[in-house]
Design an enzyme around this catalytic site. Structure first.
Site, short mmCIF file in Angstrom:
data_model
loop_
_atom_site.label_atom_id
_atom_site.label_comp_id
_atom_site.label_asym_id
_atom_site.label_seq_id
_atom_site.Cartn_x
_atom_site.Cartn_y
_atom_site.Cartn_z
N TYR A 93 -19.83 -62.08 -4.65
CA TYR A 93 -18.40 -61.92 -4.34
C TYR A 93 -17.46 -62.22 -5.52
O TYR A 93 -16.25 -62.09 -5.38
CB TYR A 93 -18.02 -62.82 -3.15
CG TYR A 93 -18.78 -62.45 -1.88
CD1 TYR A 93 -18.52 -61.26 -1.23
CD2 TYR A 93 -19.75 -63.30 -1.37
CE1 TYR A 93 -19.22 -60.90 -0.08
CE2 TYR A 93 -20.45 -62.97 -0.21
CZ TYR A 93 -20.19 -61.77 0.42
OH TYR A 93 -20.87 -61.42 1.55
N ARG A 141 -18.32 -69.19 -2.96
CA ARG A 141 -19.36 -68.62 -2.11
C ARG A 141 -20.12 -67.51 -2.87
O ARG A 141 -19.51 -66.54 -3.31
CB ARG A 141 -18.63 -68.01 -0.91
CG ARG A 141 -19.45 -67.14 -0.05
CD ARG A 141 -18.56 -66.35 0.90
NE ARG A 141 -19.41 -65.69 1.87
CZ ARG A 141 -19.04 -64.67 2.61
NH1 ARG A 141 -17.81 -64.20 2.53
NH2 ARG A 141 -19.88 -64.12 3.44
N ASN A 164 -10.38 -57.45 5.92
CA ASN A 164 -11.79 -57.64 5.61
C ASN A 164 -12.32 -58.54 6.73
O ASN A 164 -12.10 -59.75 6.71
CB ASN A 164 -11.97 -58.32 4.25
CG ASN A 164 -13.44 -58.49 3.89
OD1 ASN A 164 -14.31 -58.38 4.77
ND2 ASN A 164 -13.72 -58.79 2.64
C1 DQA Z 1 -17.99 -58.79 3.26
C2 DQA Z 1 -19.38 -58.23 3.59
C3 DQA Z 1 -19.90 -58.81 4.89
O1 DQA Z 1 -21.20 -58.30 5.15
C4 DQA Z 1 -20.00 -60.31 4.78
O2 DQA Z 1 -20.42 -60.85 6.00
C5 DQA Z 1 -18.74 -60.94 4.32
C6 DQA Z 1 -17.99 -60.30 3.24
C7 DQA Z 1 -17.48 -58.29 1.88
O3 DQA Z 1 -16.30 -58.43 1.63
O4 DQA Z 1 -18.27 -57.82 1.08
O5 DQA Z 1 -18.35 -62.02 4.77
O6 DQA Z 1 -17.07 -58.34 4.24
#
Ligand code: DQA
Length: 150
Positions: free
Chosen positions: A23, A18, A74
């Site tokens: 990320y 993703r 998270n």
């Molecule tokens: C997240 C940041 C969030 O805005 C996003 O929707 C995610 C990942 C992060 O780990 O940076 O799914 O939580």
């Protein structure tokens, strides 16, 4: 042995595939394995859980009330609008740390707000998957510090 629960919310099962520029390339499986080894080194029993479903995440948070010494979460996009997850975290006295892999403050404005963070003891943002390790260390400090003061 202290017990810590790691909860990853929606779309985090797609880590590695993703948006890798946001990320990173590490998969959730690899991250969980590394954290588990690190936790064992620290004499912590780590349980890892991921769900794309709000209610399931809430059920897990409730479970942590009596079964874990700390929680790392998270909540993914739920962070920005789930009052139900906020209430679930507020309903337990187990310390919870919120982690975000990306720097949410450098992204779209809807990501600048965390509705869940006020119920946590702290938040780690923008340090990549290293944030989970830092959260675990901070939780250990918190758990063992409070045990010593009992
Ligand atoms: C997240 C940041 C969030 O805005 C996003 O929707 C995610 C990942 C992060 O780990 O940076 O799914 O939580």
């Amino acid at each position: 042995m202290n017990r810590v629960l790691l909860i990853n919310g929606p779309n985090l099962n797609r880590l590695g595939k993703r948006e890798p520029t946001v990320y990173g390339v590490e998969t959730l499986e690899s991250l969980e394995k590394k954290l588990d080894i690190f936790a064992k080194d620290q004499q912590v029993e780590l349980h890892c859980y991921q769900s794309n479903h709000e209610g399931e995440i809430i059920d897990k948070i409730h479970l942590a009330a009596d079964n874990y010494d700390g929680v790392i979460i998270n909540p993914g996009a739920f962070t920005h609008y789930s009052y139900a997850i906020l209430d679930a975290i507020s309903s337990i006295s187990t310390p919870v740390i919120e982690v975000h892999i990306s720097n949410v403050h450098a992204r779209e404005s809807f990501r600048h707000v965390s509705v869940t963070a006020p119920a946590t003891i702290g938040q780690i943002v923008g340090l990549g998957t290293y944030g989970y390790k830092l959260a675990l260390l901070a939780l250990i400090e918190k758990i063992r510090g409070s045990e010593n003061n009992e």
